[in-house]
Design a protein around this motif. Structure first.
Motif, PDB file in Angstrom:
ATOM      1  N   ILE A 116       0.837  -1.209   0.000  1.00 54.95           N
ATOM      2  CA  ILE A 116       0.000   0.000   0.000  1.00 54.95           C
ATOM      3  C   ILE A 116       0.868   1.253   0.000  1.00 54.95           C
ATOM      4  CG2 ILE A 116      -1.712   1.311   1.322  1.00 54.95           C
ATOM      5  CD1 ILE A 116      -2.875  -1.160  -0.008  1.00 54.95           C
ATOM      6  N   GLU A 117       1.929   1.240   0.797  1.00 56.98           N
ATOM      7  CA  GLU A 117       2.821   2.402   0.842  1.00 56.98           C
ATOM      8  C   GLU A 117       3.461   2.656  -0.525  1.00 56.98           C
ATOM      9  OE1 GLU A 117       6.221   4.083   3.850  1.00 56.98           O
ATOM     10  OE2 GLU A 117       6.458   2.038   3.108  1.00 56.98           O
ATOM     11  N   THR A 118       3.854   1.597  -1.211  1.00 52.70           N
ATOM     12  CA  THR A 118       4.462   1.740  -2.541  1.00 52.70           C
ATOM     13  C   THR A 118       3.495   2.384  -3.528  1.00 52.70           C
ATOM     14  OG1 THR A 118       5.845  -0.212  -2.174  1.00 52.70           O
ATOM     15  CG2 THR A 118       5.539   0.495  -4.452  1.00 52.70           C
ATOM     16  N   TYR A 119       2.259   1.920  -3.523  1.00 52.05           N
ATOM     17  CA  TYR A 119       1.270   2.425  -4.479  1.00 52.05           C
ATOM     18  C   TYR A 119       0.629   3.745  -4.039  1.00 52.05           C
ATOM     19  CZ  TYR A 119       1.543  -1.704  -7.421  1.00 52.05           C
ATOM     20  OH  TYR A 119       1.982  -2.679  -8.283  1.00 52.05           O
ATOM     21  N   SER A 120       0.953   4.201  -2.828  1.00 47.60           N
ATOM     22  CA  SER A 120       0.412   5.491  -2.387  1.00 47.60           C
ATOM     23  C   SER A 120       0.997   6.655  -3.184  1.00 47.60           C
ATOM     24  CB  SER A 120       0.672   5.697  -0.889  1.00 47.60           C
ATOM     25  OG  SER A 120       2.065   5.825  -0.636  1.00 47.60           O
ATOM     26  N   SER A 121       2.054   6.388  -3.933  1.00 50.95           N
ATOM     27  CA  SER A 121       2.606   7.421  -4.818  1.00 50.95           C
ATOM     28  C   SER A 121       1.649   7.729  -5.968  1.00 50.95           C
ATOM     29  CB  SER A 121       3.954   6.952  -5.386  1.00 50.95           C
ATOM     30  OG  SER A 121       4.886   6.750  -4.354  1.00 50.95           O
ATOM     31  N   PHE A 122       0.792   6.757  -6.281  1.00 48.44           N
ATOM     32  CA  PHE A 122      -0.128   6.933  -7.405  1.00 48.44           C
ATOM     33  C   PHE A 122      -1.590   6.968  -6.970  1.00 48.44           C
ATOM     34  CE2 PHE A 122       3.286   3.831  -8.238  1.00 48.44           C
ATOM     35  CZ  PHE A 122       4.119   4.610  -9.031  1.00 48.44           C
ATOM     36  N   LEU A 123      -1.886   6.441  -5.771  1.00 44.73           N
ATOM     37  CA  LEU A 123      -3.269   6.256  -5.344  1.00 44.73           C
ATOM     38  C   LEU A 123      -3.517   6.922  -3.991  1.00 44.73           C
ATOM     39  CD1 LEU A 123      -3.453   2.437  -6.136  1.00 44.73           C
ATOM     40  CD2 LEU A 123      -4.542   4.245  -7.482  1.00 44.73           C
ATOM     41  N   PRO A 124      -4.746   7.390  -3.732  1.00 46.32           N
ATOM     42  CA  PRO A 124      -5.106   7.929  -2.403  1.00 46.32           C
ATOM     43  C   PRO A 124      -5.348   6.786  -1.425  1.00 46.32           C
ATOM     44  CG  PRO A 124      -6.995   8.054  -3.888  1.00 46.32           C
ATOM     45  CD  PRO A 124      -5.865   7.517  -4.704  1.00 46.32           C
ATOM     46  N   CYS A 125      -4.343   6.430  -0.664  1.00 49.55           N
ATOM     47  CA  CYS A 125      -4.383   5.224   0.180  1.00 49.55           C
ATOM     48  C   CYS A 125      -4.570   5.550   1.654  1.00 49.55           C
ATOM     49  CB  CYS A 125      -3.105   4.412   0.001  1.00 49.55           C
ATOM     50  SG  CYS A 125      -2.870   3.752  -1.656  1.00 49.55           S
ATOM     51  N   ALA A 126      -5.121   4.563   2.364  1.00 51.66           N
ATOM     52  CA  ALA A 126      -5.260   4.658   3.825  1.00 51.66           C
ATOM     53  C   ALA A 126      -5.128   3.260   4.403  1.00 51.66           C
ATOM     54  CB  ALA A 126      -6.597   5.272   4.206  1.00 51.66           C
ATOM     55  N   ILE A 127      -4.697   3.192   5.662  1.00 55.09           N
ATOM     56  CA  ILE A 127      -4.564   1.924   6.373  1.00 55.09           C
ATOM     57  C   ILE A 127      -5.270   2.046   7.715  1.00 55.09           C
ATOM     58  CG2 ILE A 127      -2.954   0.321   7.480  1.00 55.09           C
ATOM     59  CD1 ILE A 127      -0.862   1.174   5.399  1.00 55.09           C
ATOM     60  N   VAL A 128      -6.151   1.097   8.020  1.00 54.51           N
ATOM     61  CA  VAL A 128      -6.790   1.030   9.333  1.00 54.51           C
ATOM     62  C   VAL A 128      -6.290  -0.232  10.026  1.00 54.51           C
ATOM     63  CG1 VAL A 128      -8.960   0.745  10.593  1.00 54.51           C
ATOM     64  CG2 VAL A 128      -8.838   2.321   8.669  1.00 54.51           C
ATOM     65  N   ARG A 129      -5.807  -0.071  11.265  1.00 52.87           N
ATOM     66  CA  ARG A 129      -5.229  -1.189  12.012  1.00 52.87           C
ATOM     67  C   ARG A 129      -6.080  -1.530  13.240  1.00 52.87           C
ATOM     68  NH1 ARG A 129       0.497   1.676  12.399  1.00 52.87           N
ATOM     69  NH2 ARG A 129       1.577   0.929  10.499  1.00 52.87           N
ATOM     70  N   PRO A 130      -7.056  -2.398  13.110  1.00 56.34           N
ATOM     71  CA  PRO A 130      -7.794  -2.837  14.303  1.00 56.34           C
ATOM     72  C   PRO A 130      -6.985  -3.841  15.111  1.00 56.34           C
ATOM     73  CG  PRO A 130      -8.647  -3.918  12.346  1.00 56.34           C
ATOM     74  CD  PRO A 130      -7.588  -2.965  11.872  1.00 56.34           C
ATOM     75  N   SER A 131      -7.267  -3.916  16.401  1.00 56.32           N
ATOM     76  CA  SER A 131      -6.645  -4.947  17.231  1.00 56.32           C
ATOM     77  C   SER A 131      -7.511  -6.207  17.150  1.00 56.32           C
ATOM     78  CB  SER A 131      -6.479  -4.444  18.669  1.00 56.32           C
ATOM     79  OG  SER A 131      -7.715  -3.962  19.179  1.00 56.32           O
ATOM     80  N   MET A 132      -7.819  -6.863  18.248  1.00 58.19           N
ATOM     81  CA  MET A 132      -8.640  -8.081  18.213  1.00 58.19           C
ATOM     82  C   MET A 132     -10.106  -7.681  18.106  1.00 58.19           C
ATOM     83  SD  MET A 132      -6.601 -10.101  21.237  1.00 58.19           S
ATOM     84  CE  MET A 132      -7.626 -11.561  21.186  1.00 58.19           C
ATOM     85  N   VAL A 133     -10.746  -8.055  16.999  1.00 59.07           N
ATOM     86  CA  VAL A 133     -12.125  -7.619  16.733  1.00 59.07           C
ATOM     87  C   VAL A 133     -13.105  -8.532  17.477  1.00 59.07           C
ATOM     88  CG1 VAL A 133     -13.837  -7.132  14.965  1.00 59.07           C
ATOM     89  CG2 VAL A 133     -11.408  -6.746  14.487  1.00 59.07           C
ATOM     90  N   PHE A 134     -13.967  -7.900  18.279  1.00 57.96           N
ATOM     91  CA  PHE A 134     -14.944  -8.605  19.114  1.00 57.96           C
ATOM     92  C   PHE A 134     -16.363  -8.247  18.660  1.00 57.96           C
ATOM     93  CE2 PHE A 134     -12.207 -10.787  21.691  1.00 57.96           C
ATOM     94  CZ  PHE A 134     -12.749 -11.215  22.897  1.00 57.96           C
ATOM     95  N   PRO A 135     -17.383  -8.926  19.213  1.00 61.86           N
ATOM     96  CA  PRO A 135     -18.772  -8.580  18.859  1.00 61.86           C
ATOM     97  C   PRO A 135     -19.093  -7.109  19.121  1.00 61.86           C
ATOM     98  CG  PRO A 135     -18.709 -10.688  19.978  1.00 61.86           C
ATOM     99  CD  PRO A 135     -17.311 -10.133  20.048  1.00 61.86           C
ATOM    100  N   SER A 136     -20.166  -6.658  18.506  1.00 60.20           N
ATOM    101  CA  SER A 136     -20.520  -5.234  18.520  1.00 60.20           C
ATOM    102  C   SER A 136     -20.923  -4.757  19.907  1.00 60.20           C
ATOM    103  CB  SER A 136     -21.656  -4.962  17.538  1.00 60.20           C
ATOM    104  OG  SER A 136     -22.830  -5.614  17.968  1.00 60.20           O
TER     105      SER A 136
END
Length: 277
Positions: A116-136
């Motif tokens: 993603i970082e490599t292609y961010s030169s050409f594209l509007p990129c974002a990264i979301v880093r969740p931890s351990m995903v639990f029920p709502s």
């Protein structure tokens, strides 16, 4: 149609197995991310390419800042290796790769961020880093979940009375985040990136983790209270999990509480002409 009409890509497809083979982890998590980026380059109306990563891409760091850290390997070379080498050679290489990451999942997610970082030169990129995903916690209703994996599987198994002993450090804090909070973070990040002028080479990184940490022991106590109030259907044994970090005690209890009851039940089923469980 995709090239002409798509404005937002949310790339959340991945293999989340910690014991996945190196070849499968690279092809599913790294190469597929590269292929999404190649497709995204031809999209005429794209305003956001959001990649769902994990808060554990750099588990050796005491603090994870909202930025992409230096990679632990070259993602291009790893794709070439996975495509060209045989399974035996890759298994040998896995041991070398896991000197830098605890498992193939974290290894592949670390390198996927760098795709993603490599292609961010050409594209509007974002990264979301969740931890351990639990029920709502709220939406669509409290406790909603549509998948049983990881820690969720652990608690479902204990609630049904199937899992009766666990080897873990019950004083360790779990960094858990409700799935609806993760979804909201993803949507807000898409809006933020889509409404901001893209600067080539820049990534918008969001860590989506928990503010209130709970131990395995605390969650086990809460689970016991909830199950008394709302018990599971068709439970095999009463819900009570013995948690220990002693290997000898764990294997002793596993034989007594897991294997022996299973053998007895299966023997009874076989004798009565039914399929063993």
């Amino acid at each position: 149609m995709l090239i002409d009409r798509v404005t937002i890509i949310i790339h959340g497809a991945a293999s989340v197995r910690f014991n996945d083979s190196l070849k499968n982890a690279i092809c599913t998590n790294i190469r597929a991310t590269r292929d999404i980026c190649i497709l995204a380059q031809s999209m005429k109306k794209l305003i956001t390419l959001l990649y769902i990563s994990t808060a554990y891409t750099s588990p050796h760091r005491p603090v994870l800042e909202e930025k992409v850290y230096p990679p632990i390997a070259d993602w291009r070379k790893m794709i070439d290796i996975a495509e060209s080498l045989d399974e035996h050679t890759l298994n040998i290489l896995t041991a070398k790769c896991l000197e830098y990451a605890p498992n193939t999942y974290m290894f592949s997610k670390n390198l996927s961020e760098h795709v993603i970082e490599t292609y961010s030169s050409f594209l509007p990129c974002a990264i979301v880093r969740p931890s351990m995903v639990f029920p709502s916690i709220e939406e669509p209703f409290p406790g909603w979940v549509d998948n049983i994996y990881g820690t969720i599987g652990f608690y479902v198994g204990s609630g049904k009375g199937v899992l009766r002993v666990a080897l873990n450090n019950y004083n360790v804090y779990l960094d858990i985040v409700p799935v609806d909070i993760v979804i909201k973070a993803i949507l807000v990040t898409c809006w933020k990136v889509g409404s901001t002028t893209h600067t080539p080479g820049s990534n918008f990184v969001v860590n989506n983790t928990c503010q209130n940490l709970f131990t395995y022991e605390y969650i086990g106590i809460m689970l016991g209270i909830e199950i008394k109030e709302i018990p599971f259907e068709n439970s095999i044994f009463p819900s009570r999990v013995v948690q220990t970090n002693n290997w000898i005690l764990y294997y002793t209890l596993m034989i007594l509480l897991h294997m022996l009851p299973a053998l007895i039940v299966d023997t009874i089923l076989k004798r009565s002409g039914r399929q063993p469980l």
